[in-house]
Structures are given as structure tokens and as C-alpha cells.
Design a protein around this motif. Structure first.
Motif, PDB file in Angstrom:
ATOM      1  N   ALA A  12       0.847  -1.195   0.000  1.00 46.39           N
ATOM      2  CA  ALA A  12       0.000   0.000   0.000  1.00 46.39           C
ATOM      3  C   ALA A  12       0.883   1.244   0.000  1.00 46.39           C
ATOM      4  N   GLN A  39       5.211   0.188  -3.926  1.00 45.29           N
ATOM      5  CA  GLN A  39       3.814   0.593  -3.827  1.00 45.29           C
ATOM      6  C   GLN A  39       2.962   0.083  -5.000  1.00 45.29           C
ATOM      7  N   SER A  40       1.696  -0.089  -4.708  1.00 40.89           N
ATOM      8  CA  SER A  40       0.697  -0.815  -5.484  1.00 40.89           C
ATOM      9  C   SER A  40       0.647  -0.497  -6.978  1.00 40.89           C
ATOM     10  N   ASP A  91      -0.478   7.345  -4.064  1.00 40.11           N
ATOM     11  CA  ASP A  91       0.296   6.149  -4.407  1.00 40.11           C
ATOM     12  C   ASP A  91      -0.146   5.509  -5.713  1.00 40.11           C
ATOM     13  N   GLY A 194      -8.586  -1.411  -3.777  1.00 42.02           N
ATOM     14  CA  GLY A 194      -9.185  -0.670  -2.674  1.00 42.02           C
ATOM     15  C   GLY A 194     -10.672  -0.934  -2.627  1.00 42.02           C
ATOM     16  N   ASP A 215      -8.019  -6.124  -2.432  1.00 40.07           N
ATOM     17  CA  ASP A 215      -7.525  -5.269  -1.357  1.00 40.07           C
ATOM     18  C   ASP A 215      -7.118  -6.083  -0.125  1.00 40.07           C
ATOM     19  N   THR A 217      -5.114  -4.558   2.428  1.00 37.66           N
ATOM     20  CA  THR A 217      -4.416  -3.504   3.166  1.00 37.66           C
ATOM     21  C   THR A 217      -4.048  -3.928   4.583  1.00 37.66           C
ATOM     22  N   HIS A 239     -10.969   0.668   3.585  1.00 35.36           N
ATOM     23  CA  HIS A 239     -10.468  -0.664   3.227  1.00 35.36           C
ATOM     24  C   HIS A 239     -11.078  -1.734   4.123  1.00 35.36           C
ATOM     25  N   HIS A 264      -1.836  -4.773  -2.358  1.00 32.18           N
ATOM     26  CA  HIS A 264      -1.991  -3.506  -1.633  1.00 32.18           C
ATOM     27  C   HIS A 264      -1.923  -3.704  -0.116  1.00 32.18           C
ATOM     28  N   ASN A 266      -0.609  -3.037   3.610  1.00 31.45           N
ATOM     29  CA  ASN A 266       0.035  -1.993   4.394  1.00 31.45           C
ATOM     30  C   ASN A 266       1.298  -2.540   5.057  1.00 31.45           C
TER      31      ASN A 266
END
Length: 298
Positions: A12, A39-40, A91, A194, A215, A217, A239, A264, A266
Motif C-alpha cells: 500500500a 507501492q501498489s 500512491d 481498494g 484489497d 491492506t 479498506h 496492496h 500496508n
């Protein structure tokens, strides 16, 4: 004809390690004990020579350098034919500034996402003589790249952080947050980096898909709060979490999908640690945890 997905970036916003974060995962990644992730972003191709990138990560220069299929084929000639944006998050759009080097491609997005780009004059660096900005109507098919047809699907989400006002609706359904349905070589794939909730209409739509990239995250909704890193939950950020009764693993239970991939993630998500109990749980439920450079044949 082989339909392929190449994971350019699995993390993410902020990546792994995030520049200012001293959480367990970031420290392990800095030490080289777990793989770092950028990053994604994902690239798709049905021909192997013509590629579409979904979301232009701030890390896109390095991502493309590591992806041999995206290397230039001649002087100032790239195999990237198009870029598609699923929202206006930093991002996902900041990498457009790296792609300003007089390279022809089509930039696809909804009209609302295009307006976000148009409202920021820094994106005028994308010379219209080379970059064609094309607005896409929700649920209308269009040719994303040679051999690949796409549709944009509204999914619950929110406006980008930099556009938030005093009141934030985190499950807004419209043009600000979209998923992508892709079809090529008789295969059907969904890319949804997302999503605040898996509503019945989306669940019915992905039934029987050859692949869903979804997603991933956070592992749990209050993960960042528990870690002392933020007061925001996953729901506040728009999310779903992976775990729990309302999480995506449970929501996808019973849905027939050939391949399920989390994207994605985190930097706090424990599934990024090889050997973690959380990663094992996700894999036992049939999910693959994406990593930078992963090649997926559909």
C-alpha cells in the motif's frame, strides 16, 4: 495468446519499509530479513509485447527497471501502451510524473478521476501530443491494450486523503474508487486494490472468475491503532480487513474463484512476514500473498 499479470508493487501507500516507520515489518525489511515491497501497481498483457499498467506508483521507475517485459524495445519506445487509474490516491497517480518523457500512451480513468488530474497543473507535464486522456464510463467495455477488454466497476471507497473534508464518507460508491474487470484469451480477471465492503452485487460478479486480485491492506481493522501508529481504522481509510467476521477472507468464503491474490498490503500487515501465522491462515483459505515481481499466468 497467454494472459499474464506482473505484480510491479504489492504494498500500500508508503511501501515496505515506509521511510519514517519503525514498526516490526519495516525494521525487518530494512535488515533484509523479509522482502521489501514497493507501492501498489500491476501490469497486464495478453500478447507479451503490449502492456497496460494499472495505477502509476511513485516507485514506477524502479518497478519497470526490474520488469524485463517492460524494458524499452527501441530508442524511446516502450511496450507500455496504456495506464489505468482506479482512484486518485497519491500512491496511484504520482508515478505519472515519471512517465512524462515523451512516450505515447493512453491514460484511462473515470471522468471524476481525470478531473482530479486536470485540477493539478503539475500533471500538465504529461504532454497531450503523446498522452491521450480517455474518460471511461462505468460498466462500459473498452479496449485497455491489445487483446484485453476492460470494464470499470464502482466499489465502496472514499475520496483521496488530500481531498477529504470535515465529513468523510468511507463507503462512497461512484467514480472515485473503482475495480477493474479484465477479459482476455477467454479468461476473466478482477483487480480491486481498494474496497471498503464486498457487497452482494460485486460478490455475484466475481463468482466463477479465473483470478481476483483484491484489497489486502490490513489484517485486522484496528491494526494500526494497536501498533500505536495511527488512530485510523481500516474502515476509516476505506479498506476491508482480511480477517474477522466482516473481513475479506470470510466474505469470499464459498465464492468459486480459480485464483485469489491479496494486493496492496500496508507495511504493518503480518502476512508480509514469511512464516507468520496470519500468512498461513490466508494461504489455507486459498489466498496468495502478492510480492513484487510475482508473475501470474491466468
Amino acid at each position: 495468446m497467454t494472459f499474464r499479470a506482473h505484480i510491479l508493487g504489492a504494498a500500500a501507500g508508503g511501501g515496505l519499509p515506509q521511510w519514517n516507520c519503525g514498526c516490526q515489518n519495516c525494521n525487518l525489511a530494512r535488515a533484509g530479513d523479509i522482502p521489501a515491497q514497493s507501492q501498489s501497481s500491476v501490469a497486464f498483457s495478453a500478447t507479451g509485447t503490449d502492456w497496460a499498467i494499472i495505477n502509476a506508483s511513485p516507485d514506477i521507475r524502479d518497478q519497470m527497471a526490474r520488469a524485463r517485459a517492460l524494458h524499452p524495445t527501441d530508442l524511446r519506445k516502450s511496450p507500455v501502451r496504456s495506464v489505468l487509474l482506479t482512484n486518485g490516491d497519491i500512491d496511484h497517480v504520482a508515478g505519472l510524473l515519471t512517465l512524462r518523457e515523451q512516450q505515447a500512451f493512453t491514460l484511462f480513468a473515470t471522468a471524476e478521476i481525470h478531473q482530479i488530474i486536470a485540477d493539478n497543473p503539475i500533471f500538465n507535464a504529461l504532454n497531450p501530443a503523446f498522452v491521450t486522456r480517455t474518460s471511461v464510463v462505468l460498466d462500459e467495455p473498452f479496449d485497455l491494450v491489445a487483446g484485453v477488454s476492460a470494464r470499470l466497476i464502482a466499489v465502496p471507497g472514499k475520496v483521496p486523503l488530500y481531498l477529504e473534508g470535515a465529513t468523510v464518507q468511507t463507503d462512497l460508491v461512484g467514480e472515485q474508487t473503482v475495480g477493474v474487470q479484465l477479459e482476455a484469451a477467454g479468461k476473466r480477471v478482477f483487480y480491486v486494490p481498494g474496497c471498503a465492503a464486498l457487497r452482494p452485487a460485486l460478490k455475484a460478479r466475481v463468482e466463477g472468475a479465473d483470478m481476483v486480485l483484491f484489497d489486502g491492506t490490513l489484517w485486522q481493522d484496528d491494526e494500526m491503532v494497536r501498533a500505536g501508529l495511527s488512530q485510523k481504522t481500516g474502515q476509516r481509510m476505506g479498506h476491508m480487513s482480511m480477517s474477522g467476521a466482516d473481513g475479506s477472507i470470510a466474505a469470499f468464503g464459498g465464492v468459486q474463484i480459480a485464483q485469489k491474490v491479496f494486493v496492496h498490503m500496508n507495511n504493518t500487515n503480518p502476512v508480509l512476514r514469511p512464516g507468520s501465522a496470519e500468512k498461513a491462515i490466508a494461504e489455507q483459505a486459498g489466498w496468495t500473498i502478492a510480492q513484487d515481481g510475482m508473475e501470474l499466468e491466468i
